[in-house]
Design a protein around this motif. Sequence first.
Motif, PDB file in Angstrom:
ATOM      1  N   VAL A  53       0.838  -1.208   0.000  1.00  0.00           N
ATOM      2  CA  VAL A  53       0.000   0.000   0.000  1.00  0.00           C
ATOM      3  C   VAL A  53       0.870   1.254   0.000  1.00  0.00           C
ATOM      4  O   VAL A  53       0.602   2.215  -0.711  1.00  0.00           O
ATOM      5  CB  VAL A  53      -0.961  -0.008   1.209  1.00  0.00           C
ATOM      6  CG1 VAL A  53      -1.662   1.338   1.336  1.00  0.00           C
ATOM      7  CG2 VAL A  53      -1.978  -1.123   1.065  1.00  0.00           C
ATOM      8  N   GLN A  54       1.953   1.238   0.768  1.00  0.00           N
ATOM      9  CA  GLN A  54       2.771   2.439   0.858  1.00  0.00           C
ATOM     10  C   GLN A  54       3.678   2.642  -0.352  1.00  0.00           C
ATOM     11  O   GLN A  54       3.903   3.767  -0.766  1.00  0.00           O
ATOM     12  CB  GLN A  54       3.619   2.390   2.136  1.00  0.00           C
ATOM     13  CG  GLN A  54       2.791   2.620   3.395  1.00  0.00           C
ATOM     14  CD  GLN A  54       3.277   3.814   4.209  1.00  0.00           C
ATOM     15  OE1 GLN A  54       4.475   4.005   4.396  1.00  0.00           O
ATOM     16  NE2 GLN A  54       2.349   4.619   4.694  1.00  0.00           N
ATOM     17  N   GLU A  55       4.216   1.579  -0.902  1.00  0.00           N
ATOM     18  CA  GLU A  55       5.228   1.747  -1.949  1.00  0.00           C
ATOM     19  C   GLU A  55       4.719   1.513  -3.368  1.00  0.00           C
ATOM     20  O   GLU A  55       5.275   2.066  -4.304  1.00  0.00           O
ATOM     21  CB  GLU A  55       6.415   0.784  -1.711  1.00  0.00           C
ATOM     22  CG  GLU A  55       7.056   0.879  -0.347  1.00  0.00           C
ATOM     23  CD  GLU A  55       7.889   2.143  -0.168  1.00  0.00           C
ATOM     24  OE1 GLU A  55       8.106   2.855  -1.152  1.00  0.00           O
ATOM     25  OE2 GLU A  55       8.296   2.407   0.979  1.00  0.00           O
ATOM     26  N   ALA A  79       0.136   3.184  -5.324  1.00  0.00           N
ATOM     27  CA  ALA A  79      -0.131   4.420  -6.053  1.00  0.00           C
ATOM     28  C   ALA A  79      -0.152   4.148  -7.552  1.00  0.00           C
ATOM     29  O   ALA A  79      -0.922   4.759  -8.288  1.00  0.00           O
ATOM     30  CB  ALA A  79       0.936   5.469  -5.731  1.00  0.00           C
ATOM     31  N   CYS A  80       0.669   3.233  -8.015  1.00  0.00           N
ATOM     32  CA  CYS A  80       0.710   2.933  -9.449  1.00  0.00           C
ATOM     33  C   CYS A  80      -0.018   1.629  -9.790  1.00  0.00           C
ATOM     34  O   CYS A  80      -0.775   1.569 -10.742  1.00  0.00           O
ATOM     35  CB  CYS A  80       2.150   2.854  -9.926  1.00  0.00           C
ATOM     36  SG  CYS A  80       3.068   4.383  -9.676  1.00  0.00           S
ATOM     37  N   ARG A  85      -2.148  -0.053  -7.884  1.00  0.00           N
ATOM     38  CA  ARG A  85      -3.523   0.013  -7.398  1.00  0.00           C
ATOM     39  C   ARG A  85      -3.926  -1.151  -6.489  1.00  0.00           C
ATOM     40  O   ARG A  85      -3.320  -2.199  -6.478  1.00  0.00           O
ATOM     41  CB  ARG A  85      -4.509   0.091  -8.584  1.00  0.00           C
ATOM     42  CG  ARG A  85      -4.137   1.130  -9.626  1.00  0.00           C
ATOM     43  CD  ARG A  85      -4.507   2.512  -9.254  1.00  0.00           C
ATOM     44  NE  ARG A  85      -5.935   2.658  -9.011  1.00  0.00           N
ATOM     45  CZ  ARG A  85      -6.459   3.691  -8.344  1.00  0.00           C
ATOM     46  NH1 ARG A  85      -5.680   4.641  -7.871  1.00  0.00           N
ATOM     47  NH2 ARG A  85      -7.755   3.761  -8.161  1.00  0.00           N
TER      48      ARG A  85
END
Lengths: 300, 465
Positions: free
Chosen positions: B339-341, B344-345, B347
């Motif tokens: 989730v942290q790393e 963002a891309c 998903r």
Amino acid sequence: MNKPIIAVAAIAVIAVAGWTWNESRYYDAPERPALNVVDIDGNIVGEYRAPLARDMLAEENAESIILGMRLLNETARLLPDNVGDGLNCNSCHMAQGKRPLGAPYINTINDYPKFMPRAQDVLNIQERINGCFRRSMNGVPLDESSVEMQAMVDYMDWLRGDVEKGNRVSIQNMEYFKVGQFTPDPVRGEQIYVQQCASCHGGNGEGMKDQFGDFIFPPLWGDESFNLGAGMARISRAAPFVLHNMPLGVSLDAPLGQITLSKQDAVDVSAYFTVKPRPDFPDKIHDWPGVPKPPDFRAH
Amino acid sequence: MKKATQIAIFSCAVLLVGAVAVAKSVPYWFAPLMDNPPQVDITDPELIAKGQYYARVADCVACHTAPGGKAFAGGLGMQTPLGAIYSTNITPDPETGIGNYSYADFERAVRRGIRPDNVALYPAMPFVSYMIAKDDEIEAMYAYFMSAVLPVKQDNQVATIPWPANMRWPLAWWQLIFAQPREFEENPSLTAQQNHGAYLVEGLAHCGACHTPRGIGFQEKSLSNNDSEQFLAGSVLEGWYAKSLRNEGVGLAIWSEEELVEFLRTGRTHHTAAFGSMSEVVEKSTQYFTDTDLHAIASYLMSLPPRKGYAANWQPTEDTTTAKLRSGNITEPGEIIYVQECAACHRMDGKGAPRVFPALAGNSIVFAEDPSSLIQVTMAGGKMADTKHDMMAFTMPGFYHLSNQDLADVLNFIRNGWGNHGSEISTRDIARMRRVVDHAPTHYVPHENVNVPQFSSIVGGASHE
């Protein structure tokens, strides 16, 4: 047995042993670089490394921190009553609020309450977050005593690590541009937009949605974008953000593969997208009460 | 010394001298210059254009150009267990390149792996594949190299392999054993289109150079599916796992022919993207293939049966990950790191963003038999192929800074998330890859030959680094 044979055998054994040892050496990541912690006079008083993601699970208030992290990442989906557009807090606060020049949260808890020129008042952290809800998120404020508000604050507090109030982590923040120091060229900006932004934010700034209808990439203008009262609608704020953070996923640099554009590119492309149609913010007339409004104040 | 020892040493010496002598003679009788070389009209524009196409199919530029260097000037370092070897300058510069090559010299180097000075080349030059190329293709390439490639003066770099391993005469023995002359053999049970695909894959396109497992002598275990089912069964080179291209569960079973064509033409599909050396292959080579050639290759690969003992299909398990992540039920280190790393891309649903960020759910490289590529792309990052079909080529940042434990946790999570299932990755596997990444070969580009891009896009840097 005679000596030469023993010697050759010994050399062979040593060579094989050495090779095996070298092959099996255990490599791990280098120690993470630290940022300095400085006190109010600028003296270095310690070191800061962002807490490890895995350690979040062991925190006493892990549940709240995790909720906060999720709310910051997926604000539009998780708080539909408060968010009126397609953005999330972390659309602008890059990489979980940890990235230098990407509007990090690392000093946030220690910086607030803080005097805000726009309000001409001292705001606490909850008021500051609600400013974002009303403007960048084009929505309505969150109850200051709600579980959700507390969760976001808890996440930022976790990120602060053990840096005490009064001290700051010397993480780089972006410097706002000054209107008048550059000449924007929105026509060139449009070309840059098509080449460097449209693949993700869409040809009409409409963003890109996933299978659930949630935004993968936020809309940059139109009804589902941030309103006129948002900092991002002002070129002095948008340009430095774009300069340091956009596009992402185009370099090998962790955390998000960002690059640094040229200042002129950032200014031109910002001059193009900021002035596109977007929701109004009627309360803007109360901004900068009693003082002159900044040159890029968005009346319309 | 005892008499027996003396005899032993003496016979070894005789054997060695014999072996060297035979090796030195090999190029003359095993792969001699052709007898009556044809007259190649190197000024014929049609021939040159054909040659450019074949050179692209053969991807000569990928190996013979160092990153940031001039096209075909050599200097690309390739890691071997004993040191790096460098590709050579094949521009028509007469002093440092191949400007003085006759057609016969060229044909012999490309198809038989022998230099004009009768020295055998390293098999890193895929002459074993090129051997089946037709005469007219080699002639066209000769015309192209002699007339259309810009000459560059750049000396060749000597391999960093230490003595005695750097002696070249054993390469002649290698050729005697592993590079016997051969011709393309049609498989009567395939269609004409598939046979054309086989011809390209086995020959000029040399897919097997990376995708076929190698034996103890670094030889490809099979050069054609007619010989053995090891052909295109998956192999690791420089820490990149070029997975099985056979129509089997751990291969391309979940791919359709259309997807393969799209992948080879653009370097991406809606759920995956080429990275590592495959990204180069697409960017420099397969994006230029004609539709006929692409469909032939795709159709041929789809015809390759699964290996014995391997499942024909791959079935995802039920996806419980998407719901778990979206509901915030985050309990494992691998999940929170994801989730942290990564999220963002890639998903929460592991589907990424179409043509921007590849999916991890149902992505055959994520659950591949051998996790090398999965580990390396996460640790070192990767750049998509930059082709004319998409405005931007995206890059995955490298997560080298994450600890072995963090990387193992997050990779095991994605390897078994969203219905994927694959074997466990250990922290030792990560440590081993760190070593490979640390020892990536350096390339040689002399200062004066740094390639300055000919056009400058108005925003330099992003998609065209």
